[in-house]
Design a protein around this motif. Structure first.
Motif, PDB file in Angstrom:
ATOM      1  N   UNK B 139       0.855  -1.191   0.000  1.00  0.00           N
ATOM      2  CA  UNK B 139       0.000   0.000   0.000  1.00  0.00           C
ATOM      3  C   UNK B 139       0.889   1.238   0.000  1.00  0.00           C
ATOM      4  N   UNK B 140       0.612   2.145  -0.904  1.00  0.00           N
ATOM      5  CA  UNK B 140       1.385   3.383  -0.993  1.00  0.00           C
ATOM      6  C   UNK B 140       0.406   4.539  -0.838  1.00  0.00           C
ATOM      7  N   UNK B 141       0.678   5.426   0.113  1.00  0.00           N
ATOM      8  CA  UNK B 141      -0.277   6.508   0.361  1.00  0.00           C
ATOM      9  C   UNK B 141       0.396   7.794   0.789  1.00  0.00           C
ATOM     10  N   UNK B 142      -0.342   8.883   0.624  1.00  0.00           N
ATOM     11  CA  UNK B 142       0.172  10.209   0.963  1.00  0.00           C
ATOM     12  C   UNK B 142      -0.782  10.901   1.929  1.00  0.00           C
ATOM     13  N   UNK B 143      -0.220  11.703   2.794  1.00  0.00           N
ATOM     14  CA  UNK B 143      -1.059  12.550   3.652  1.00  0.00           C
ATOM     15  C   UNK B 143      -0.257  13.802   3.981  1.00  0.00           C
ATOM     16  N   UNK B 144      -0.674  14.911   3.403  1.00  0.00           N
ATOM     17  CA  UNK B 144       0.009  16.184   3.617  1.00  0.00           C
ATOM     18  C   UNK B 144       1.506  16.057   3.308  1.00  0.00           C
ATOM     19  N   UNK B 145       2.384  16.228   4.299  1.00  0.00           N
ATOM     20  CA  UNK B 145       3.817  16.145   4.000  1.00  0.00           C
ATOM     21  C   UNK B 145       4.399  14.802   4.428  1.00  0.00           C
ATOM     22  N   UNK B 146       3.543  13.796   4.495  1.00  0.00           N
ATOM     23  CA  UNK B 146       3.943  12.473   4.967  1.00  0.00           C
ATOM     24  C   UNK B 146       3.479  11.417   3.971  1.00  0.00           C
ATOM     25  N   UNK B 147       4.288  10.385   3.771  1.00  0.00           N
ATOM     26  CA  UNK B 147       3.879   9.287   2.891  1.00  0.00           C
ATOM     27  C   UNK B 147       4.261   7.963   3.525  1.00  0.00           C
ATOM     28  N   UNK B 181      10.847   5.297  -3.597  1.00  0.00           N
ATOM     29  CA  UNK B 181      10.957   4.367  -2.473  1.00  0.00           C
ATOM     30  C   UNK B 181      10.102   3.120  -2.748  1.00  0.00           C
ATOM     31  N   UNK B 182       8.860   3.347  -3.207  1.00  0.00           N
ATOM     32  CA  UNK B 182       7.961   2.214  -3.469  1.00  0.00           C
ATOM     33  C   UNK B 182       8.540   1.293  -4.543  1.00  0.00           C
ATOM     34  N   UNK B 183       9.078   1.868  -5.599  1.00  0.00           N
ATOM     35  CA  UNK B 183       9.614   1.047  -6.691  1.00  0.00           C
ATOM     36  C   UNK B 183      10.832   0.242  -6.215  1.00  0.00           C
ATOM     37  N   UNK B 184      11.637   0.850  -5.378  1.00  0.00           N
ATOM     38  CA  UNK B 184      12.807   0.125  -4.873  1.00  0.00           C
ATOM     39  C   UNK B 184      12.360  -1.005  -3.938  1.00  0.00           C
ATOM     40  N   UNK B 200       7.856   8.185   4.827  1.00  0.00           N
ATOM     41  CA  UNK B 200       8.655   9.210   4.151  1.00  0.00           C
ATOM     42  C   UNK B 200       8.134  10.574   4.558  1.00  0.00           C
ATOM     43  N   UNK B 201       9.011  11.472   4.944  1.00  0.00           N
ATOM     44  CA  UNK B 201       8.572  12.854   5.180  1.00  0.00           C
ATOM     45  C   UNK B 201       9.430  13.796   4.358  1.00  0.00           C
ATOM     46  N   UNK B 202       8.782  14.787   3.818  1.00  0.00           N
ATOM     47  CA  UNK B 202       9.505  15.729   2.965  1.00  0.00           C
ATOM     48  C   UNK B 202      10.185  16.800   3.802  1.00  0.00           C
ATOM     49  N   UNK B 203       9.547  17.162   4.928  1.00  0.00           N
ATOM     50  CA  UNK B 203      10.065  18.255   5.758  1.00  0.00           C
ATOM     51  C   UNK B 203      11.496  18.042   6.188  1.00  0.00           C
ATOM     52  N   UNK B 204      11.812  16.804   6.577  1.00  0.00           N
ATOM     53  CA  UNK B 204      13.184  16.552   7.024  1.00  0.00           C
ATOM     54  C   UNK B 204      13.908  15.553   6.107  1.00  0.00           C
ATOM     55  N   UNK B 209      12.405   3.165   8.329  1.00  0.00           N
ATOM     56  CA  UNK B 209      11.644   1.918   8.442  1.00  0.00           C
ATOM     57  C   UNK B 209      10.375   2.178   9.230  1.00  0.00           C
ATOM     58  N   UNK B 210       9.296   1.536   8.811  1.00  0.00           N
ATOM     59  CA  UNK B 210       8.013   1.747   9.464  1.00  0.00           C
ATOM     60  C   UNK B 210       7.972   0.949  10.769  1.00  0.00           C
TER      61      UNK B 210
END
Lengths: 309, 213
Positions: B139-147, B181-184, B200-204, B209-210
């Motif tokens: 499952x690949x998903x996005x939420x604001x600045x977090x994925x 990241x998902x493809x890798x 994944x976060x864009x801010x930092x 790892x989850x």
């Protein structure tokens, strides 16, 4: 002497084979499709009768073939790959997905086909006025292959810009070729405004010319009036809402239009052909695009900050 | 010379042959789904199926690999055409809505299913089917600045309350980082069978790892 029973059996077997055969063919609106089954060439009327496009057909009887499936791009590409390609530039719609086009390079066409002249291209599913395309020649007909990605998109934009302002005299820009000038003239001559001007200036001469118009010219003129009707319908709906139509393209079951709001903001939308309802608005309407028509879309987009979807 | 020349030098010919024959089904052809499909095709995957019912909107153009001239067309159709013209790879595109009624038919034969849908209902259908059919599902998903890129076993379908199809922020760079990241993760799974999950976060600029609490 031939055995008549054997012949009857052979014909019956061919008929069975005919109905079990699916074939792949291009079809222009109002045209026929053709295939060879058991070494006999059959020409069929398509079902539905107004079908236009690439189709996989199955014969219903010796005269009619039903469109059963839309082929994939892979199948179409494999078919087209067998035909000779040429780079052309679209001039204007003749009818449906049929366009008049002109070679990007006259001498290229001259060398390949022995003649350089406007070409009628069928099944143009992409592209717009003055866009460069690759078409394929099957010996009798030009079929659209794809938009030519090597072409400079700014050339088309400049030609369209001139056409919008109807500058019919001495258009010139960097990199302009004689072929561009020719395709511009072809398109210019189709605009209502240009024809009105000519009518005023040369009414007597035009009447004389009309009598001498060839059958070919009449064929070209008749469908063009249909295109003007479509354009007028779209333009009128937009004007009533306060917008302005800039370009439109026939995409089969819908129109793709480029238009501007009253403050000049540019949008691309997809509009249902029959009811002029919105298929794709350009802004997010929470899946409620179909609730609006082209006229109301202008107001919806202009006042989108006040909407709460 | 292969069009995957550089990728092959990086991955080895044996792995490239494995990728070419590995069947992947991508659910969704939006920002994540379309870019993942294109990225996998350009990485050497040759058996791709993409499922999406939507048409291209003007507002999709900043994050999805479509052109202005594609507005109004079905996403899947344009995506498959583009990839075929670019690479000669025939993606099996299906312009259909995935539902509990047709999920078995649409996902059958998948070596892995990638869920990129933008609504909880469809994500739940994919999750349930893949669990029951024992098909690996990412499952690949996005939420604001977090994925997040999370395997089915530890994935929790988000609340339907967050399914506003209009007003959500979406940063292209976060989309592309998540796609990479998902493809890798998918390649790693094909090579080793390992199932790595990440946030994944864009801010930092963090890819971590989850942690499955």
């Amino acid at each position: 002497m031939a055995d008549i029973r054997k012949l009857i059996n052979e014909i019956a077997a061919q008929e069975v084979q005919l109905r079990d055969t699916e074939f792949f063919a291009p079809c222009v609106r109002g045209g026929k499709v053709r295939s060879r089954v058991a070494n006999i060439i059959y020409t069929f009327s398509p079902q539905p009768q107004d079908f236009e496009g690439w189709g996989i057909f199955q014969p219903v009887n010796e005269k009619t073939a039903e469109m059963v499936e839309e082929p994939s791009l892979v199948q179409v590409a494999e078919y087209l790959k067998l035909l000779k390609p040429l780079r052309l530039r679209l001039a204007y719609v003749l009818q449906g997905q049929t366009w008049l086009a002109y070679p990007v390079n006259e001498s290229d066409m001259q060398q390949r086909l022995g003649v350089a002249k406007p070409a009628i291209v069928h099944l143009v599913t992409e592209g717009g006025v003055f866009e460069p395309i690759i078409a394929r020649w099957d010996g009798g007909v030009w079929w659209f292959d794809e938009v030519d990605r090597r072409g400079d998109p700014l050339v088309g934009e400049q030609l369209r810009s001139h056409l919008r302002s109807l500058s019919d005299q001495n258009i010139r820009f960097a990199g302009m070729t004689p072929e561009m000038r020719t395709v511009y003239d072809l398109a210019l001559q189709q605009t209502e405004e240009y024809q009105r001007r000519r009518q005023q200036q040369q009414s007597m001469e035009r009447q004389r010319r009309t009598r001498q118009t060839t059958k070919q010219a009449r064929r070209v003129e008749r469908p063009r009036r249909k295109a003007d009707g479509d354009e007028g319908r779209l333009q009128e709906a937009l004007r009533m809402g306060g917008g302005d139509l800039r370009e439109f393209r026939d995409r089969g079951d819908y129109w793709q239009i480029e238009w501007t709001t009253s403050n000049g903001e540019w949008h691309t939308s997809a509009i249902d052909k029959k009811e002029l309802t919105v298929i794709s608005s350009g802004i997010c309407l929470s899946g409620r695009d179909r609730d609006f028509d082209l006229q109301s879309l202008v107001g919806v987009i202009e006042a989108r900050d006040n909407w709460d979807f | 010379m292969s069009i995957f020349f550089h990728e092959q030098l990086h991955r080895t010919p044996a792995l490239m042959a494995q990728l070419r024959d590995f069947p992947v089904t991508i659910c969704g052809a939006g920002a994540l789904g379309a870019n993942i499909t294109e990225n996998l095709a350009r990485s050497g995957f040759g058996k791709l199926v993409t499922i999406d019912r939507d048409r291209i909107e003007e507002r999709n153009l900043s994050t999805q690999p479509y052109y202005r001239s594609d507005v109004g067309a079905y996403k899947v159709k344009i995506l498959t055409n583009t990839i075929y013209r670019a690479l000669g790879v025939a993606v099996d595109g299906r312009s259909k809505e995935l539902t509990s009624a047709n999920v078995a038919q649409l996902l059958a034969g998948s070596g892995i299913v990638i869920d990129t849908f933008d609504n909880s209902t469809s994500r739940q259908v994919v999750k349930d089917y893949c669990t029951n059919a024992n098909i690996p599902c990412l499952h690949v998903g996005l939420a604001s600045d977090y994925a997040e890129v999370i395997w089915n076993e530890i994935y929790r379908v988000p609340s339907p309350a967050n399914d506003d199809v209009c007003d959500y922020p979406l940063a292209r760079n976060l989309v592309m980082l998540t796609v990479a990241v998902a493809c890798e993760v998918i390649v790693t799974f094909v090579v080793s069978g390992n199932k790595e999950s990440f946030t994944v976060t864009l801010g930092d600029f963090a890819v971590k790892p989850f942690d499955n609490f």
